[in-house]
Design a protein around this motif. Structure first.
Motif, short mmCIF file in Angstrom:
data_model
loop_
_atom_site.label_atom_id
_atom_site.label_comp_id
_atom_site.label_asym_id
_atom_site.label_seq_id
_atom_site.Cartn_x
_atom_site.Cartn_y
_atom_site.Cartn_z
N LEU A 267 -0.54 -5.70 0.35
CA LEU A 267 -1.91 -5.88 -0.13
C LEU A 267 -2.13 -7.28 -0.73
O LEU A 267 -3.07 -7.97 -0.39
N ASN B 80 1.84 -3.39 5.62
CA ASN B 80 0.98 -2.72 4.64
C ASN B 80 0.92 -3.45 3.30
O ASN B 80 0.51 -2.88 2.30
N GLU C 12 0.84 -1.19 0.00
CA GLU C 12 0.00 0.00 0.00
C GLU C 12 0.88 1.25 0.00
O GLU C 12 1.89 1.31 0.71
N ASN C 13 0.52 2.23 -0.81
CA ASN C 13 1.23 3.50 -0.92
C ASN C 13 2.67 3.37 -1.43
O ASN C 13 3.50 4.22 -1.15
#
Length: 71
Positions: free
Chosen positions: A44, A42, A15-16
């Motif tokens: 995914l 984080n 993510e990000n």
């Protein structure tokens, strides 16, 4: 019969993050997902490939059941 040893290459999408992270020698997928959850909470999803042939096997999302080995 050959032992299953480091049969997978894995590309993990975080993510990000613009660029995914790649691992070439992965042995057990369930253990690898535990490592990801600890080191990269984080993440995914991950795309799993046959390391020797380079063929796509399957995509696993965070929170799904992930077996040790795929067929």
């Amino acid at each position: 019969m050959l032992k299953k040893k480091n049969d997978y290459s894995v590309i993990v999408f975080l993510e990000n993050e613009k660029k995914p992270k790649k691992w070439t020698y992965v042995h057990k997928l369930n253990g690898f997902s535990l490592f990801l959850s600890k080191k990269y909470p984080n993440w995914l999803y991950m795309n799993v490939y046959n390391r020797r042939e380079g063929t796509f096997i399957r995509q696993y999302k965070k929170g799904e059941f992930i077996p040790a080995f795929t067929e």
